[in-house]
Design a protein around this motif. Sequence first.
Motif, PDB file in Angstrom:
ATOM      1  N   UNK A  26     -34.830   6.824 -80.938  1.00 23.51           N
ATOM      2  CA  UNK A  26     -33.605   6.702 -80.133  1.00 23.51           C
ATOM      3  C   UNK A  26     -33.495   7.867 -79.143  1.00 23.51           C
ATOM      4  N   UNK A  27     -33.837   9.059 -79.603  1.00 21.90           N
ATOM      5  CA  UNK A  27     -33.798  10.265 -78.757  1.00 21.90           C
ATOM      6  C   UNK A  27     -34.755  10.118 -77.575  1.00 21.90           C
ATOM      7  N   UNK A  28     -35.980   9.709 -77.850  1.00 21.52           N
ATOM      8  CA  UNK A  28     -36.974   9.550 -76.781  1.00 21.52           C
ATOM      9  C   UNK A  28     -36.534   8.497 -75.769  1.00 21.52           C
ATOM     10  N   UNK A  29     -35.995   7.392 -76.250  1.00 24.26           N
ATOM     11  CA  UNK A  29     -35.516   6.342 -75.348  1.00 24.26           C
ATOM     12  C   UNK A  29     -34.345   6.848 -74.502  1.00 24.26           C
ATOM     13  N   UNK A  30     -33.442   7.595 -75.118  1.00 14.41           N
ATOM     14  CA  UNK A  30     -32.283   8.124 -74.389  1.00 14.41           C
ATOM     15  C   UNK A  30     -32.713   9.143 -73.337  1.00 14.41           C
ATOM     16  N   UNK A  56     -25.087   9.753 -65.870  1.00 13.04           N
ATOM     17  CA  UNK A  56     -26.370   9.726 -66.575  1.00 13.04           C
ATOM     18  C   UNK A  56     -26.274  10.486 -67.898  1.00 13.04           C
ATOM     19  N   UNK A  57     -25.574  11.603 -67.909  1.00 13.38           N
ATOM     20  CA  UNK A  57     -25.417  12.366 -69.145  1.00 13.38           C
ATOM     21  C   UNK A  57     -24.464  11.687 -70.121  1.00 13.38           C
ATOM     22  N   UNK A  58     -23.423  11.050 -69.605  1.00  9.45           N
ATOM     23  CA  UNK A  58     -22.530  10.304 -70.509  1.00  9.45           C
ATOM     24  C   UNK A  58     -23.308   9.183 -71.196  1.00  9.45           C
ATOM     25  N   UNK A  59     -24.179   8.517 -70.457  1.00 14.47           N
ATOM     26  CA  UNK A  59     -25.022   7.461 -71.047  1.00 14.47           C
ATOM     27  C   UNK A  59     -25.921   8.038 -72.124  1.00 14.47           C
ATOM     28  N   UNK A  60     -26.494   9.215 -71.881  1.00 10.84           N
ATOM     29  CA  UNK A  60     -27.352   9.876 -72.874  1.00 10.84           C
ATOM     30  C   UNK A  60     -26.607  10.077 -74.192  1.00 10.84           C
ATOM     31  N   UNK A  61     -25.443  10.689 -74.138  1.00 10.05           N
ATOM     32  CA  UNK A  61     -24.706  11.008 -75.366  1.00 10.05           C
ATOM     33  C   UNK A  61     -24.189   9.754 -76.068  1.00 10.05           C
ATOM     34  N   UNK A  62     -23.767   8.756 -75.300  1.00 10.61           N
ATOM     35  CA  UNK A  62     -23.339   7.502 -75.922  1.00 10.61           C
ATOM     36  C   UNK A  62     -24.519   6.798 -76.591  1.00 10.61           C
ATOM     37  N   UNK A  63     -25.684   6.867 -75.986  1.00  6.03           N
ATOM     38  CA  UNK A  63     -26.878   6.245 -76.575  1.00  6.03           C
ATOM     39  C   UNK A  63     -27.279   6.925 -77.875  1.00  6.03           C
ATOM     40  N   UNK A  64     -27.172   8.233 -77.909  1.00  2.00           N
ATOM     41  CA  UNK A  64     -27.591   8.984 -79.095  1.00  2.00           C
ATOM     42  C   UNK A  64     -26.571   8.969 -80.222  1.00  2.00           C
ATOM     43  N   UNK A  65     -25.307   9.088 -79.881  1.00  2.00           N
ATOM     44  CA  UNK A  65     -24.274   9.296 -80.894  1.00  2.00           C
ATOM     45  C   UNK A  65     -23.278   8.161 -81.030  1.00  2.00           C
ATOM     46  N   UNK A  66     -23.409   7.137 -80.208  1.00  2.00           N
ATOM     47  CA  UNK A  66     -22.505   5.998 -80.288  1.00  2.00           C
ATOM     48  C   UNK A  66     -21.560   5.923 -79.110  1.00  2.00           C
ATOM     49  N   UNK A  67     -21.177   4.691 -78.775  1.00  2.00           N
ATOM     50  CA  UNK A  67     -20.267   4.462 -77.651  1.00  2.00           C
ATOM     51  C   UNK A  67     -18.976   5.258 -77.826  1.00  2.00           C
ATOM     52  N   UNK A  68     -18.545   5.851 -76.740  1.00  9.48           N
ATOM     53  CA  UNK A  68     -17.305   6.619 -76.743  1.00  9.48           C
ATOM     54  C   UNK A  68     -17.503   8.098 -77.022  1.00  9.48           C
ATOM     55  N   UNK A  69     -18.701   8.488 -77.459  1.00  5.94           N
ATOM     56  CA  UNK A  69     -18.946   9.896 -77.771  1.00  5.94           C
ATOM     57  C   UNK A  69     -18.826  10.756 -76.524  1.00  5.94           C
ATOM     58  N   UNK A  70     -19.391  10.308 -75.418  1.00  2.00           N
ATOM     59  CA  UNK A  70     -19.328  11.089 -74.182  1.00  2.00           C
ATOM     60  C   UNK A  70     -17.882  11.312 -73.748  1.00  2.00           C
ATOM     61  N   UNK A  71     -17.047  10.314 -73.916  1.00  2.00           N
ATOM     62  CA  UNK A  71     -15.629  10.471 -73.568  1.00  2.00           C
ATOM     63  C   UNK A  71     -14.974  11.549 -74.415  1.00  2.00           C
ATOM     64  N   UNK A  72     -15.400  11.653 -75.660  1.00  2.63           N
ATOM     65  CA  UNK A  72     -14.854  12.688 -76.550  1.00  2.63           C
ATOM     66  C   UNK A  72     -15.416  14.063 -76.191  1.00  2.63           C
ATOM     67  N   UNK A  73     -16.708  14.137 -75.862  1.00  2.00           N
ATOM     68  CA  UNK A  73     -17.305  15.419 -75.477  1.00  2.00           C
ATOM     69  C   UNK A  73     -16.662  15.953 -74.204  1.00  2.00           C
TER      70      UNK A  73
END
Length: 120
Positions: A26-30, A56-73
Amino acid sequence: MEDLTIWKVNGLELYLDIEDADTVEKYEAAMDQLETDSPKDKSDGAAAYIRAYCKAFRTLYDSLFGDGTASRIFADVPDNVRKYTAVYGDFLAFVSKQAAQSQAEMVQIRRKYLPKGGKR
């Protein structure tokens, strides 16, 4: 002892274990997606570049940690290259520290159990 699988960022604690094959996949794909999504030039203007960069970074964090994570970060963070880059730098330091610890543990095990000069 510090849990190196927990990334602490902006009041959040996010789990990521880079010794787990599914997680690494998942990390490599993100990270590949981040490279693809990152804007290459400012031909559409500086503001559009910044928005695309941050997205692009919000997509990275949502891909790794789940949807909505970037909004929280980035809850109270505007689209700002410097601030997003700082979070990314912290994330890469977290991953690097985890990888170094894993490598160090392997070296210790080899030193303890393999004969001097033994390679396996």
